[in-house]
Design a protein around this motif. Structure first.
Motif, PDB file in Angstrom:
ATOM      1  N   GLN A  87      -9.598  -0.675  -4.301  1.00 12.18           N
ATOM      2  CA  GLN A  87     -10.421  -0.197  -3.192  1.00 12.18           C
ATOM      3  C   GLN A  87     -10.015  -0.909  -1.911  1.00 12.18           C
ATOM      4  O   GLN A  87      -9.675  -2.067  -1.952  1.00 12.18           O
ATOM      5  CB  GLN A  87     -11.901  -0.460  -3.481  1.00 12.18           C
ATOM      6  CG  GLN A  87     -12.449   0.368  -4.621  1.00 12.18           C
ATOM      7  CD  GLN A  87     -12.409   1.858  -4.328  1.00 12.18           C
ATOM      8  OE1 GLN A  87     -12.557   2.276  -3.185  1.00 12.18           O
ATOM      9  NE2 GLN A  87     -12.172   2.652  -5.360  1.00 12.18           N
ATOM     10  N   PRO A  88      -9.992  -0.306  -0.789  1.00 13.71           N
ATOM     11  CA  PRO A  88     -10.356   1.083  -0.505  1.00 13.71           C
ATOM     12  C   PRO A  88      -9.185   2.049  -0.683  1.00 13.71           C
ATOM     13  O   PRO A  88      -9.381   3.256  -0.652  1.00 13.71           O
ATOM     14  CB  PRO A  88     -10.771   1.039   0.956  1.00 13.71           C
ATOM     15  CG  PRO A  88      -9.889  -0.018   1.549  1.00 13.71           C
ATOM     16  CD  PRO A  88      -9.725  -1.042   0.445  1.00 13.71           C
ATOM     17  N   CYS A  89      -7.982   1.537  -0.875  1.00  8.36           N
ATOM     18  CA  CYS A  89      -6.798   2.399  -0.963  1.00  8.36           C
ATOM     19  C   CYS A  89      -6.060   2.164  -2.280  1.00  8.36           C
ATOM     20  O   CYS A  89      -5.406   1.129  -2.451  1.00  8.36           O
ATOM     21  CB  CYS A  89      -5.843   2.114   0.200  1.00  8.36           C
ATOM     22  SG  CYS A  89      -6.587   2.364   1.813  1.00  8.36           S
ATOM     23  N   PRO A  90      -6.140   3.105  -3.213  1.00  9.40           N
ATOM     24  CA  PRO A  90      -5.395   2.969  -4.469  1.00  9.40           C
ATOM     25  C   PRO A  90      -3.883   2.907  -4.206  1.00  9.40           C
ATOM     26  O   PRO A  90      -3.391   3.513  -3.255  1.00  9.40           O
ATOM     27  CB  PRO A  90      -5.744   4.240  -5.244  1.00  9.40           C
ATOM     28  CG  PRO A  90      -6.919   4.828  -4.560  1.00  9.40           C
ATOM     29  CD  PRO A  90      -6.900   4.338  -3.162  1.00  9.40           C
ATOM     30  N   GLU A  91      -3.168   2.172  -5.038  1.00 10.27           N
ATOM     31  CA  GLU A  91      -1.718   2.061  -4.897  1.00 10.27           C
ATOM     32  C   GLU A  91      -1.049   2.710  -6.100  1.00 10.27           C
ATOM     33  O   GLU A  91      -1.512   2.567  -7.233  1.00 10.27           O
ATOM     34  CB  GLU A  91      -1.306   0.601  -4.785  1.00 10.27           C
ATOM     35  CG  GLU A  91      -1.767  -0.030  -3.498  1.00 10.27           C
ATOM     36  CD  GLU A  91      -1.243  -1.444  -3.302  1.00 10.27           C
ATOM     37  OE1 GLU A  91      -0.536  -1.962  -4.189  1.00 10.27           O
ATOM     38  OE2 GLU A  91      -1.556  -2.023  -2.258  1.00 10.27           O
ATOM     39  N   ILE A 105       9.097   4.812  -5.721  1.00 15.56           N
ATOM     40  CA  ILE A 105       8.389   4.706  -4.450  1.00 15.56           C
ATOM     41  C   ILE A 105       7.038   4.044  -4.694  1.00 15.56           C
ATOM     42  O   ILE A 105       6.282   4.475  -5.559  1.00 15.56           O
ATOM     43  CB  ILE A 105       8.192   6.098  -3.821  1.00 15.56           C
ATOM     44  CG1 ILE A 105       9.545   6.708  -3.500  1.00 15.56           C
ATOM     45  CG2 ILE A 105       7.323   6.011  -2.575  1.00 15.56           C
ATOM     46  CD1 ILE A 105       9.485   8.147  -3.053  1.00 15.56           C
ATOM     47  N   HIS A 106       6.759   3.029  -3.919  1.00 22.81           N
ATOM     48  CA  HIS A 106       5.468   2.339  -3.983  1.00 22.81           C
ATOM     49  C   HIS A 106       4.696   2.727  -2.729  1.00 22.81           C
ATOM     50  O   HIS A 106       5.197   2.558  -1.617  1.00 22.81           O
ATOM     51  CB  HIS A 106       5.691   0.822  -4.049  1.00 22.81           C
ATOM     52  CG  HIS A 106       4.435   0.031  -4.062  1.00 22.81           C
ATOM     53  ND1 HIS A 106       4.329  -1.177  -3.435  1.00 22.81           N
ATOM     54  CD2 HIS A 106       3.216   0.252  -4.616  1.00 22.81           C
ATOM     55  CE1 HIS A 106       3.117  -1.658  -3.599  1.00 22.81           C
ATOM     56  NE2 HIS A 106       2.429  -0.804  -4.310  1.00 22.81           N
ATOM     57  N   TYR A 107       3.485   3.270  -2.903  1.00 20.54           N
ATOM     58  CA  TYR A 107       2.690   3.666  -1.742  1.00 20.54           C
ATOM     59  C   TYR A 107       1.208   3.524  -2.015  1.00 20.54           C
ATOM     60  O   TYR A 107       0.770   3.435  -3.155  1.00 20.54           O
ATOM     61  CB  TYR A 107       3.014   5.102  -1.316  1.00 20.54           C
ATOM     62  CG  TYR A 107       2.507   6.189  -2.219  1.00 20.54           C
ATOM     63  CD1 TYR A 107       1.316   6.843  -1.945  1.00 20.54           C
ATOM     64  CD2 TYR A 107       3.209   6.579  -3.355  1.00 20.54           C
ATOM     65  CE1 TYR A 107       0.843   7.851  -2.768  1.00 20.54           C
ATOM     66  CE2 TYR A 107       2.746   7.579  -4.170  1.00 20.54           C
ATOM     67  CZ  TYR A 107       1.565   8.214  -3.877  1.00 20.54           C
ATOM     68  OH  TYR A 107       1.094   9.213  -4.694  1.00 20.54           O
ATOM     69  N   SER A 108       0.428   3.500  -0.946  1.00 24.42           N
ATOM     70  CA  SER A 108      -1.029   3.471  -1.066  1.00 24.42           C
ATOM     71  C   SER A 108      -1.582   4.747  -0.440  1.00 24.42           C
ATOM     72  O   SER A 108      -1.027   5.278   0.521  1.00 24.42           O
ATOM     73  CB  SER A 108      -1.610   2.234  -0.379  1.00 24.42           C
ATOM     74  OG  SER A 108      -1.378   2.284   1.000  1.00 24.42           O
TER      75      SER A 108
END
Length: 123
Positions: A87-91, A105-108
């Motif tokens: 939280q608040p942004c899943p990765e 690719i790694h991102y949120s």
């Protein structure tokens, strides 16, 4: 009994055809698998890129158009290595292509935007 079945089919078949054509025109999809949902949600967000990601895109000669139209829609989320509950942004970790991957690719994914953190060439 046969009369009821006949009336049922007379309504069902045209109804299915109408629904099929309406949904097809709107470009909607009916896939509720976790991988497809995460990717579909990601594609609706505004994209932002870290400096590291921009540099790796330039090195790998990957355009933003290629990323949005090819890599992300045809990728697979690695849920074992992702942090989907953060939280608040899943990765998430996305691998492309699904079998024998070339890129990771790694991102949120936040409410308003998807921030791309890193891009690794695996081969």
């Amino acid at each position: 009994m046969l009369k009821k079945l006949k009336f049922y089919l007379i309504g069902l078949v045209p109804g299915l055809l109408i629904v099929f054509f309406i949904l097809n025109q709107k470009g909607t999809s009916c896939s509720y698998f976790p991988n497809d949902r995460v990717i579909a949600e990601t594609l609706t967000k505004d994209f932002s890129y870290s400096e590291k990601f921009k540099k790796e895109m330039k090195t790998g000669q990957i355009s933003e158009k290629q990323l949005k139209n090819n890599i992300i829609p045809n990728g697979k989320i690695d849920f074992d290595r992702s942090n989907a509950q953060k939280q608040p942004c899943p990765e998430y970790i996305l691998i492309y292509p699904k079998s024998n991957p070339d890129y990771e690719i790694h991102y949120s994914k936040c409410k308003e935007k998807a921030e791309f953190i890193s891009l690794k060439k695996l081969k």
